[in-house]
Design a protein around this motif. Structure first.
Motif, short mmCIF file in Angstrom:
data_model
loop_
_atom_site.label_atom_id
_atom_site.label_comp_id
_atom_site.label_asym_id
_atom_site.label_seq_id
_atom_site.Cartn_x
_atom_site.Cartn_y
_atom_site.Cartn_z
N TRP A 171 0.77 -1.22 0.14
CA TRP A 171 -0.16 -0.11 0.01
C TRP A 171 0.89 1.29 0.06
CZ3 TRP A 171 -5.64 0.11 0.92
CH2 TRP A 171 -6.15 -1.02 1.17
N LEU A 172 0.41 2.16 -0.69
CA LEU A 172 1.01 3.43 -0.64
C LEU A 172 -0.26 4.65 -0.29
CD1 LEU A 172 3.29 5.73 -1.01
CD2 LEU A 172 2.57 5.57 -3.39
N ASP A 173 0.24 5.65 0.82
CA ASP A 173 -0.75 6.45 1.39
C ASP A 173 -0.17 7.96 0.87
OD1 ASP A 173 -2.74 8.09 2.40
OD2 ASP A 173 -2.16 7.59 4.43
N VAL A 174 -0.60 8.60 -0.24
CA VAL A 174 -0.30 9.80 -0.50
C VAL A 174 -0.91 11.29 0.17
CG1 VAL A 174 -0.06 11.20 -2.62
CG2 VAL A 174 0.19 8.81 -2.92
N ASP A 194 4.05 12.39 2.90
CA ASP A 194 3.53 13.68 3.08
C ASP A 194 4.43 14.80 3.00
OD1 ASP A 194 0.62 14.85 4.17
OD2 ASP A 194 1.96 16.22 4.95
N ARG A 195 3.97 16.20 2.86
CA ARG A 195 5.23 17.28 2.66
C ARG A 195 5.45 18.00 3.95
NH1 ARG A 195 1.94 20.50 -1.94
NH2 ARG A 195 0.17 20.03 -0.12
N SER A 196 4.70 17.75 5.23
CA SER A 196 5.07 18.14 6.46
C SER A 196 5.76 17.11 7.12
CB SER A 196 3.57 18.57 7.10
OG SER A 196 3.63 18.84 8.35
N PRO A 197 6.68 17.72 7.68
CA PRO A 197 7.66 16.86 8.52
C PRO A 197 6.98 16.59 10.03
CG PRO A 197 9.18 18.39 7.23
CD PRO A 197 7.80 18.73 6.83
N ALA A 198 6.39 17.70 10.22
CA ALA A 198 5.90 17.78 11.63
C ALA A 198 4.53 16.89 11.82
CB ALA A 198 5.17 19.31 12.13
N ALA A 229 7.71 13.51 0.80
CA ALA A 229 7.72 13.39 -0.45
C ALA A 229 6.70 14.32 -1.22
CB ALA A 229 7.65 12.00 -0.99
N ASP A 230 6.82 14.55 -2.61
CA ASP A 230 5.97 15.56 -3.31
C ASP A 230 4.89 14.51 -3.90
OD1 ASP A 230 4.53 16.90 -5.10
OD2 ASP A 230 6.25 18.11 -5.63
N ALA A 231 3.52 14.68 -3.94
CA ALA A 231 2.83 13.70 -4.63
C ALA A 231 2.77 13.74 -6.22
CB ALA A 231 1.28 14.07 -4.01
N SER A 232 3.37 14.93 -6.64
CA SER A 232 3.48 15.00 -8.07
C SER A 232 4.60 14.54 -8.74
CB SER A 232 3.51 16.50 -8.58
OG SER A 232 2.12 17.10 -7.95
N ALA A 233 5.57 14.09 -7.66
CA ALA A 233 6.76 13.29 -8.38
C ALA A 233 7.16 12.18 -7.34
CB ALA A 233 7.97 14.19 -8.48
N LEU A 234 6.23 11.06 -7.31
CA LEU A 234 6.58 10.18 -6.34
C LEU A 234 7.80 9.18 -6.55
CD1 LEU A 234 2.82 8.39 -6.09
CD2 LEU A 234 3.93 9.97 -4.72
N ALA A 248 -0.82 14.57 -9.46
CA ALA A 248 -1.02 13.70 -8.31
C ALA A 248 -1.63 12.29 -8.70
CB ALA A 248 -1.55 14.15 -7.19
N ALA A 249 -2.63 12.48 -9.55
CA ALA A 249 -3.56 11.29 -9.74
C ALA A 249 -2.76 10.48 -10.84
CB ALA A 249 -4.90 11.85 -10.46
N ALA A 250 -2.13 11.01 -11.75
CA ALA A 250 -1.10 10.55 -12.83
C ALA A 250 0.02 9.63 -12.12
CB ALA A 250 -0.96 11.38 -13.85
N GLU A 251 0.47 10.16 -11.27
CA GLU A 251 1.44 9.56 -10.44
C GLU A 251 1.05 8.37 -9.68
OE1 GLU A 251 5.49 10.49 -9.69
OE2 GLU A 251 4.55 9.93 -11.74
N ALA A 252 -0.17 8.57 -9.21
CA ALA A 252 -0.74 7.32 -8.22
C ALA A 252 -1.10 6.23 -9.25
CB ALA A 252 -2.06 7.75 -7.61
N ALA A 253 -1.45 6.50 -10.56
CA ALA A 253 -1.78 5.55 -11.40
C ALA A 253 -0.45 4.88 -11.95
CB ALA A 253 -2.62 6.10 -12.81
N ARG A 254 0.38 5.70 -11.97
CA ARG A 254 1.84 4.96 -12.50
C ARG A 254 2.56 4.15 -11.73
NH1 ARG A 254 7.00 5.94 -11.45
NH2 ARG A 254 6.57 7.69 -10.01
N VAL A 255 2.38 4.25 -10.09
CA VAL A 255 3.06 3.37 -9.43
C VAL A 255 2.10 2.30 -8.84
CG1 VAL A 255 4.58 5.50 -8.58
CG2 VAL A 255 2.29 4.64 -7.29
N VAL A 256 0.93 2.13 -9.26
CA VAL A 256 0.03 0.77 -8.92
C VAL A 256 0.45 -0.29 -9.97
CG1 VAL A 256 -1.99 1.28 -9.93
CG2 VAL A 256 -2.17 0.35 -7.74
N ARG A 257 0.40 -1.11 -9.66
CA ARG A 257 0.34 -2.38 -10.86
C ARG A 257 -0.82 -2.55 -11.65
NH1 ARG A 257 -3.01 -6.17 -9.48
NH2 ARG A 257 -3.75 -6.45 -7.28
N PRO A 258 -0.61 -3.08 -12.88
CA PRO A 258 -2.08 -3.20 -13.54
C PRO A 258 -2.95 -4.11 -12.93
CG PRO A 258 -0.14 -3.69 -14.84
CD PRO A 258 0.22 -3.49 -13.64
N GLY A 259 -4.16 -3.76 -12.74
CA GLY A 259 -5.19 -4.13 -12.01
C GLY A 259 -5.40 -3.80 -10.72
#
Length: 265
Positions: A42-45, A69-73, A91-96, A121-132
């Protein structure tokens, strides 16, 4: 045109009292509806203080779960609260920082409205998930269904018409089903559905509702922080008059989120 100050997300304890206590309820319902088998990656963005990451770790028996997340705190608070095997990184959601197709499920809780730009961010999420694999997220229905915020902005606009420009229901088009669906299909995801999740938001009294707005964390508290004391008092008084308090002072409202899901073909 007046420049809007940036939204502040830095104090984890303040966020928990303002929004985290309700987001944790939504996370549980969201995951129960996904019905995904154990042992997955799992990845939680945009994990924030880790409500959704912790819920994945506790109830889904994942093989691995990473919160970004972008917030260290916020991440410090998330690390302190989440059970194994959860781990976290800035990390930045636009460049996972992951190669293609390495996760079985990518999720995001209450973050899409604050990810710039959301299409990246949506495109990056789709990129890092496996087919299906699954890509799913939820956002508050700021326009209509997030009752205590809807009451807040209605009160603010009644005493300061300029406040309407800061209203999350106006600022964030993704708080509605149509734009959410379009975002997912635009990222190339299929079998896209959008469904509501509603949870109760019960406040012990007016102070329990009002004081988190003084924290400066997020758009509405950020607006309150810009007000002079007299203007803040007028807003407080107006908000108190339009809330449905019970005889014992309890204020019972509801909060609706929209959950979107789809799969990588």
């Amino acid at each position: 045109m007046e420049e809007r100050p940036p939204d502040v997300w830095a104090e984890a304890d303040a966020y928990e009292r303002y929004m985290g206590r309700w987001s944790r309820q939504v996370a549980e319902v969201f995951l129960a509806r996904l019905g995904i088998r154990s042992g997955l990656r799992w990845l939680d963005v945009g994990c924030g203080t880790g409500a959704l990451t912790a819920a994945v770790a506790a109830r889904c028996r994942p093989g691995a779960v990473v919160g970004l997340d972008r917030s260290p705190a916020f991440l410090r608070a998330a690390r302190a609260a989440a059970p194994a095997p959860a781990r976290f990184a800035v990390a930045d959601a636009s460049a996972l920082p992951f190669r293609d197709a390495v996760f079985d499920a990518v999720v995001s809780g209450l973050a899409l409205n604050f990810l710039e730009p959301p299409a990246a961010a949506a495109a990056e999420a789709a990129r890092v998930v496996r087919p299906g694999g699954l890509v799913a997220a939820y956002v508050w229905d700021y326009a209509e269904g997030m009752a205590f915020l809807r009451r807040f902005w209605d009160a603010a606009a009644s005493v300061d018409p300029a406040a309407s420009m800061r209203d999350e229901g106006r600022r964030f088009p993704l708080c509605r089903p149509g734009p959410l669906r379009a975002l997912w299909t635009g990222a190339g995801l299929v079998d896209v559905t959008v469904d509501p999740i509603e949870v109760p938001t019960v406040f012990n009294g007016f102070a329990d509702l009002w004081e988190p707005f003084l924290s400066g964390q997020g758009p509405a508290p950020g607006y309150v922080a810009t007000l002079a004391p007299a203007a803040r008092d007028r807003l407080r008084t107006r908000l108190a008059t339009i809330l449905p308090a019970e005889p014992d002072g309890t204020i019972s409202l509801a909060a609706r989120a929209w959950a979107v899901r789809g799969r990588r073909p």
